[in-house]
Write an enzyme that holds these catalytic residues in place. Structure first.
Site, mmCIF file in Angstrom:
data_model
loop_
_atom_site.group_PDB
_atom_site.id
_atom_site.type_symbol
_atom_site.label_atom_id
_atom_site.label_comp_id
_atom_site.label_asym_id
_atom_site.label_seq_id
_atom_site.Cartn_x
_atom_site.Cartn_y
_atom_site.Cartn_z
ATOM 1 N N ARG A 44 43.874 23.531 40.180
ATOM 2 C CA ARG A 44 44.917 24.370 39.558
ATOM 3 C C ARG A 44 45.573 23.702 38.355
ATOM 4 O O ARG A 44 46.206 24.375 37.539
ATOM 5 C CB ARG A 44 45.979 24.754 40.594
ATOM 6 C CG ARG A 44 45.668 25.980 41.377
ATOM 7 C CD ARG A 44 45.764 27.281 40.556
ATOM 8 N NE ARG A 44 47.111 27.850 40.621
ATOM 9 C CZ ARG A 44 47.905 27.990 39.586
ATOM 10 N NH1 ARG A 44 47.526 27.613 38.387
ATOM 11 N NH2 ARG A 44 49.104 28.531 39.743
ATOM 12 N N TYR A 84 52.787 46.965 44.712
ATOM 13 C CA TYR A 84 52.835 46.102 43.518
ATOM 14 C C TYR A 84 52.707 46.924 42.240
ATOM 15 O O TYR A 84 53.375 46.669 41.243
ATOM 16 C CB TYR A 84 51.718 45.048 43.571
ATOM 17 C CG TYR A 84 51.993 43.945 44.573
ATOM 18 C CD1 TYR A 84 52.839 42.897 44.250
ATOM 19 C CD2 TYR A 84 51.418 43.969 45.836
ATOM 20 C CE1 TYR A 84 53.100 41.883 45.176
ATOM 21 C CE2 TYR A 84 51.681 42.973 46.759
ATOM 22 C CZ TYR A 84 52.519 41.935 46.420
ATOM 23 O OH TYR A 84 52.790 40.946 47.338
ATOM 24 N N ARG A 99 44.960 32.541 53.814
ATOM 25 C CA ARG A 99 45.400 31.611 52.760
ATOM 26 C C ARG A 99 45.016 30.164 53.093
ATOM 27 O O ARG A 99 45.799 29.242 52.852
ATOM 28 C CB ARG A 99 46.919 31.695 52.549
ATOM 29 C CG ARG A 99 47.390 33.014 51.995
ATOM 30 C CD ARG A 99 47.094 33.097 50.508
ATOM 31 N NE ARG A 99 47.663 34.285 49.912
ATOM 32 C CZ ARG A 99 48.792 34.304 49.215
ATOM 33 N NH1 ARG A 99 49.470 33.220 49.013
ATOM 34 N NH2 ARG A 99 49.228 35.436 48.703
ATOM 35 N N ASP A 136 41.988 37.526 44.906
ATOM 36 C CA ASP A 136 43.336 38.030 45.188
ATOM 37 C C ASP A 136 43.288 39.536 45.338
ATOM 38 O O ASP A 136 42.468 40.205 44.689
ATOM 39 C CB ASP A 136 44.313 37.643 44.083
ATOM 40 C CG ASP A 136 45.759 37.831 44.546
ATOM 41 O OD1 ASP A 136 46.320 36.889 45.122
ATOM 42 O OD2 ASP A 136 46.306 38.944 44.383
ATOM 43 N N ARG A 164 47.770 25.981 47.614
ATOM 44 C CA ARG A 164 48.530 24.852 47.078
ATOM 45 C C ARG A 164 48.909 23.770 48.080
ATOM 46 O O ARG A 164 49.309 22.692 47.690
ATOM 47 C CB ARG A 164 49.799 25.363 46.379
ATOM 48 C CG ARG A 164 49.501 25.960 45.017
ATOM 49 C CD ARG A 164 50.701 26.677 44.458
ATOM 50 N NE ARG A 164 51.060 27.796 45.325
ATOM 51 C CZ ARG A 164 51.884 28.777 44.974
ATOM 52 N NH1 ARG A 164 52.460 28.770 43.801
ATOM 53 N NH2 ARG A 164 52.143 29.765 45.800
HETATM 54 O O1 CP3 Z 1 43.184 33.310 52.031
HETATM 55 C C1 CP3 Z 1 42.570 32.686 51.151
HETATM 56 O O2 CP3 Z 1 42.421 31.451 51.180
HETATM 57 C C2 CP3 Z 1 41.888 33.481 50.052
HETATM 58 C C3 CP3 Z 1 42.648 33.691 48.885
HETATM 59 C C4 CP3 Z 1 43.770 34.714 48.814
HETATM 60 C C5 CP3 Z 1 44.720 34.657 47.771
HETATM 61 N N1 CP3 Z 1 45.489 35.778 47.852
HETATM 62 C C6 CP3 Z 1 44.810 33.609 46.729
HETATM 63 C C7 CP3 Z 1 46.153 33.356 46.147
HETATM 64 C C8 CP3 Z 1 44.041 35.851 49.574
HETATM 65 C C9 CP3 Z 1 43.372 36.376 50.844
HETATM 66 C C10 CP3 Z 1 45.126 36.521 48.954
HETATM 67 C C11 CP3 Z 1 45.673 37.807 49.421
HETATM 68 C C12 CP3 Z 1 46.948 38.296 48.873
HETATM 69 N N2 CP3 Z 1 47.408 38.205 47.580
HETATM 70 C C13 CP3 Z 1 47.886 39.041 49.608
HETATM 71 C C14 CP3 Z 1 47.727 39.463 51.045
HETATM 72 C C15 CP3 Z 1 47.946 38.336 51.957
HETATM 73 C C16 CP3 Z 1 49.371 37.990 52.186
HETATM 74 O O3 CP3 Z 1 49.666 36.788 52.059
HETATM 75 O O4 CP3 Z 1 50.120 38.874 52.575
HETATM 76 C C17 CP3 Z 1 48.963 39.343 48.753
HETATM 77 C C18 CP3 Z 1 50.220 40.100 49.129
HETATM 78 C C19 CP3 Z 1 48.643 38.825 47.470
HETATM 79 C C20 CP3 Z 1 49.424 38.954 46.211
HETATM 80 C C21 CP3 Z 1 49.858 37.632 45.736
HETATM 81 N N3 CP3 Z 1 49.008 36.681 45.206
HETATM 82 C C22 CP3 Z 1 51.164 37.093 45.713
HETATM 83 C C23 CP3 Z 1 52.395 37.826 46.231
HETATM 84 C C24 CP3 Z 1 51.077 35.826 45.145
HETATM 85 C C25 CP3 Z 1 52.202 34.921 44.776
HETATM 86 C C26 CP3 Z 1 52.731 34.194 45.953
HETATM 87 C C27 CP3 Z 1 52.803 32.729 45.683
HETATM 88 O O5 CP3 Z 1 52.596 31.993 46.647
HETATM 89 O O6 CP3 Z 1 53.066 32.323 44.526
HETATM 90 C C28 CP3 Z 1 49.727 35.560 44.870
HETATM 91 C C29 CP3 Z 1 49.185 34.315 44.299
HETATM 92 C C30 CP3 Z 1 48.083 33.664 45.068
HETATM 93 N N4 CP3 Z 1 46.959 34.271 45.515
HETATM 94 C C31 CP3 Z 1 48.018 32.287 45.398
HETATM 95 C C32 CP3 Z 1 46.811 32.100 46.078
HETATM 96 C C33 CP3 Z 1 46.236 30.807 46.624
HETATM 97 C C34 CP3 Z 1 49.113 31.290 45.046
HETATM 98 C C35 CP3 Z 1 48.681 29.987 44.558
HETATM 99 C C36 CP3 Z 1 48.497 29.752 43.103
HETATM 100 O O7 CP3 Z 1 49.243 30.246 42.260
HETATM 101 O O8 CP3 Z 1 47.592 28.968 42.854
#
Ligand code: CP3
Length: 347
Positions: A38, A150, A25, A74, A29
């Site tokens: 965003r 999910y 990640r 994602d 944000r």
């Molecule tokens: O790592 C990186 O920089 C690459 C981008 C990346 C995202 N999601 C972008 C994202 C990666 C590698 C992921 C993987 C991901 N997505 C996982 C596995 C990694 C982990 O953290 O366990 C999971 C479980 C997800 C599913 C997911 N996506 C969730 C649960 C959420 C919501 C959480 C939140 O913070 O709101 C997301 C949204 C998400 N995916 C964001 C980002 C940058 C949140 C930011 C936004 O809304 O702009």
């Protein structure tokens, strides 16, 4: 400019000049540059516009000096072409419009072809490989269990009760779903590697909810299928999970040339359990980044000391960067890892 390949070398357990570091990640944000984008686009829109996804992928590479880029995407994107509906509601996390609960639901999932159904992901990879040329590019997918959780729950979960109820009460439905996801995710990872991803990570973020025997019966064969499909493409494969202290030997058996470690056990203990025939990635607690620099320094040094300069350590957090993390502290960790590992750390 010559590409910095110390991340790929460490994945292969070859000697490196200094320890490579990147962060799960690392785009997101906590960075002002990301927030600015965003304001104009949703998360899914960023992913669906390859130029923008490529730009966001590059933001942390430029700002932090990390040794690898991770594609901005994602783990839930495949859910869209599978016909289940995906939305990221503000403050609620991901929401799946049509969760899978019955055998008919499993069979109603659409056929999947990664190259055409998620062409925008492959296009982002192709753009990055055409322009990046400074650090290697990591592709990724979710592991079958984490994605299934999910799809079954309809969103994020704490107890995974619907998932476990399906596992324990109607295992034939659970196995059918995992079988389908293993095929989908294998195809997705292979397509990313064909498009140019130089390493891949398989995120089984929530696997720590299971006991070892349930992991072995309900998860291992499906994760193994995805990991082996990627390994057959001859790129490093990182197998990551959290709360995995009791699962590490089984995760190793499932596959991966690099095993991800969270912060719940010391890196040296984790590496000993896994065995030195695999590389390891980790394992700073993401919350340490909110502490004063003096504390961060101690913790970074402690992890490098435990790695003992052995080939095959990739520095990372134990899980993704948290929202509101101070960017200067993230940058400080990159510099500290590089600085400390340049001199042989005392054991
Ligand atoms: O790592 C990186 O920089 C690459 C981008 C990346 C995202 N999601 C972008 C994202 C990666 C590698 C992921 C993987 C991901 N997505 C996982 C596995 C990694 C982990 O953290 O366990 C999971 C479980 C997800 C599913 C997911 N996506 C969730 C649960 C959420 C919501 C959480 C939140 O913070 O709101 C997301 C949204 C998400 N995916 C964001 C980002 C940058 C949140 C930011 C936004 O809304 O702009």
């Amino acid at each position: 400019m010559e590409i910095n390949d110390r991340f790929l070398r460490a994945c292969r357990r070859e000697p490196v000049d200094i320890t490579p570091v990147w962060f799960m990640r690392q785009a997101g944000r906590y960075m002002a540059e990301y927030r600015a984008i965003r304001e104009k686009y949703s998360l899914i829109e960023i992913c669906q516009h390859p130029e923008i996804a490529a730009e966001v992928t590059m933001q942390p590479v430029r700002a932090l000096g990390v040794d690898a880029a991770i594609l901005f995407a994602d783990i839930l994107l495949p859910v869209i072409p599978l016909g289940l509906g995906l939305e990221f509601a503000k403050g609620e996390g991901p929401m799946i419009a049509s969760p899978v609960r019955t055998l008919d639901d499993v069979h109603a999932m659409k056929p999947f072809d990664a190259e055409s159904d998620l062409r925008y992901v492959m296009d982002a990879i192709r753009i990055l490989r055409g322009t990046l040329n400074v650090v290697p590019l990591i592709g990724f997918c979710g592991a079958p269990f984490t994605v299934a959780s999910y799809i079954i729950e309809g969103g994020s979960s704490r107890e995974f009760l619907k998932t476990k109820t399906m596992m324990y009460s109607t295992p034939e439905i659970f196995h059918a779903l995992m079988e389908k996801l293993a095929a989908v995710l294998s195809d997705y990872l292979v397509a990313q590697i064909r498009a140019g991803a130089q390493a891949v990570q398989v995120f089984d973020s929530w696997i720590g909810a299971l006991s070892p025997s349930d992991y072995e019966m309900f998860v291992l064969p499906y994760s193994q299928k995805v990991l082996k499909a990627a390994e057959a493409m001859n790129v490093p494969v990182i197998h990551f999970g959290t709360n995995t202290t009791m699962l590490l030997p089984l995760m190793k058996r499932a596959g991966g040339s690099v095993l991800g470690l969270d912060w719940r056990l010391p890196l040296d203990d984790g590496w000993r359990i896994i065995g030195y025939d695999r590389a390891v990635q980790g394992n700073l607690d993401p919350a340490i980044l909110f502490a004063p620099l003096s504390e961060i320094k101690k913790r970074v040094h402690d992890i490098l000391r435990r790695a003992e300069g052995r080939p095959g350590h990739i520095f990372n957090l134990g899980h993704g960067i948290l929202q509101h993390t101070p960017v200067d502290h993230v940058k400080a960790v990159v510099d500290l890892v590089h600085e400390y590992s340049a001199v042989k750390v005392e054991v």
